[in-house]
Design a protein around this motif. Structure first.
Motif, PDB file in Angstrom:
ATOM      1  N   ARG A  29       0.839  -1.211   0.000  1.00  0.00           N
ATOM      2  CA  ARG A  29       0.000   0.000   0.000  1.00  0.00           C
ATOM      3  C   ARG A  29       0.876   1.264   0.000  1.00  0.00           C
ATOM      4  O   ARG A  29       0.572   2.236  -0.685  1.00  0.00           O
ATOM      5  CB  ARG A  29      -0.921  -0.013   1.202  1.00  0.00           C
ATOM      6  N   ARG A  30       1.969   1.231   0.755  1.00  0.00           N
ATOM      7  CA  ARG A  30       2.875   2.391   0.777  1.00  0.00           C
ATOM      8  C   ARG A  30       3.508   2.621  -0.594  1.00  0.00           C
ATOM      9  O   ARG A  30       3.638   3.759  -1.047  1.00  0.00           O
ATOM     10  CB  ARG A  30       3.972   2.183   1.814  1.00  0.00           C
ATOM     11  N   GLU A  31       3.908   1.526  -1.253  1.00  0.00           N
ATOM     12  CA  GLU A  31       4.485   1.649  -2.590  1.00  0.00           C
ATOM     13  C   GLU A  31       3.464   2.197  -3.583  1.00  0.00           C
ATOM     14  O   GLU A  31       3.801   3.029  -4.428  1.00  0.00           O
ATOM     15  CB  GLU A  31       4.993   0.290  -3.072  1.00  0.00           C
ATOM     16  N   ALA A  32       2.223   1.749  -3.478  1.00  0.00           N
ATOM     17  CA  ALA A  32       1.175   2.244  -4.368  1.00  0.00           C
ATOM     18  C   ALA A  32       0.917   3.731  -4.131  1.00  0.00           C
ATOM     19  O   ALA A  32       0.728   4.495  -5.079  1.00  0.00           O
ATOM     20  CB  ALA A  32      -0.109   1.443  -4.176  1.00  0.00           C
ATOM     21  N   ARG A  33       0.936   4.137  -2.884  1.00  0.00           N
ATOM     22  CA  ARG A  33       0.724   5.552  -2.569  1.00  0.00           C
ATOM     23  C   ARG A  33       1.877   6.404  -3.109  1.00  0.00           C
ATOM     24  O   ARG A  33       1.668   7.487  -3.637  1.00  0.00           O
ATOM     25  CB  ARG A  33       0.594   5.754  -1.072  1.00  0.00           C
ATOM     26  N   ALA A  34       3.104   5.899  -2.973  1.00  0.00           N
ATOM     27  CA  ALA A  34       4.270   6.620  -3.503  1.00  0.00           C
ATOM     28  C   ALA A  34       4.185   6.722  -5.021  1.00  0.00           C
ATOM     29  O   ALA A  34       4.494   7.773  -5.596  1.00  0.00           O
ATOM     30  CB  ALA A  34       5.554   5.922  -3.093  1.00  0.00           C
ATOM     31  N   HIS A  36       1.431   6.722  -6.773  1.00  0.00           N
ATOM     32  CA  HIS A  36       0.356   7.676  -7.050  1.00  0.00           C
ATOM     33  C   HIS A  36       0.836   9.117  -6.893  1.00  0.00           C
ATOM     34  O   HIS A  36       0.474   9.996  -7.674  1.00  0.00           O
ATOM     35  CB  HIS A  36      -0.822   7.409  -6.112  1.00  0.00           C
ATOM     36  N   ASP A  37       1.657   9.341  -5.884  1.00  0.00           N
ATOM     37  CA  ASP A  37       2.181  10.699  -5.663  1.00  0.00           C
ATOM     38  C   ASP A  37       3.164  11.121  -6.744  1.00  0.00           C
ATOM     39  O   ASP A  37       3.323  12.311  -7.008  1.00  0.00           O
ATOM     40  CB  ASP A  37       2.846  10.787  -4.289  1.00  0.00           C
ATOM     41  N   ASP A  51       1.297  -0.128 -11.350  1.00  0.00           N
ATOM     42  CA  ASP A  51       0.075  -0.031 -10.568  1.00  0.00           C
ATOM     43  C   ASP A  51      -0.706  -1.345 -10.618  1.00  0.00           C
ATOM     44  O   ASP A  51      -1.205  -1.813  -9.594  1.00  0.00           O
ATOM     45  CB  ASP A  51      -0.789   1.117 -11.085  1.00  0.00           C
ATOM     46  N   ARG A  55      -1.564  -3.680  -7.407  1.00  0.00           N
ATOM     47  CA  ARG A  55      -2.948  -4.048  -7.079  1.00  0.00           C
ATOM     48  C   ARG A  55      -3.086  -5.562  -6.935  1.00  0.00           C
ATOM     49  O   ARG A  55      -3.750  -6.050  -6.018  1.00  0.00           O
ATOM     50  CB  ARG A  55      -3.906  -3.542  -8.144  1.00  0.00           C
ATOM     51  N   TYR A  58      -1.426  -6.624  -3.743  1.00  0.00           N
ATOM     52  CA  TYR A  58      -2.238  -6.210  -2.599  1.00  0.00           C
ATOM     53  C   TYR A  58      -3.385  -7.187  -2.376  1.00  0.00           C
ATOM     54  O   TYR A  58      -3.668  -7.579  -1.257  1.00  0.00           O
ATOM     55  CB  TYR A  58      -2.769  -4.795  -2.825  1.00  0.00           C
TER      56      TYR A  58
END
Length: 81
Positions: A29-34, A36-37, A51, A55, A58
């Protein structure tokens, strides 16, 4: 008595493994958020592929974590009874 002790020990082992897979879930989840940012405007094909991979990872970790947590809880109740 022995079976109850063994069931409780197994439930603790399963809880530990569930914690480990849950940590993997949070890391994904942290990697996905990074990721996304990092995307500014439209994502590139490489970012879309990353991505999709995150997913899938995850979901895999989520299923494993839930199954292990349920098995641990069940074993704990069985061991206590």
């Amino acid at each position: 008595m022995i079976a109850g002790g063994v069931a409780l020990a197994c439930s603790l082992s399963l809880a530990g493994v569930a914690t480990y897979t849950g940590a993997g879930l949070l890391e994904t989840r942290r990697e996905a958020r990074a990721l996304h940012d990092m995307v500014d405007g439209y994502a590139t094909d490489l970012q879309f592929a990353r991505d999709a991979m995150l997913r899938q990872d995850y979901q895999r970790h989520g299923t494993q974590t839930l199954a292990l947590a349920l098995a641990s809880g069940t074993m704990m109740v069985v061991g206590a009874v």
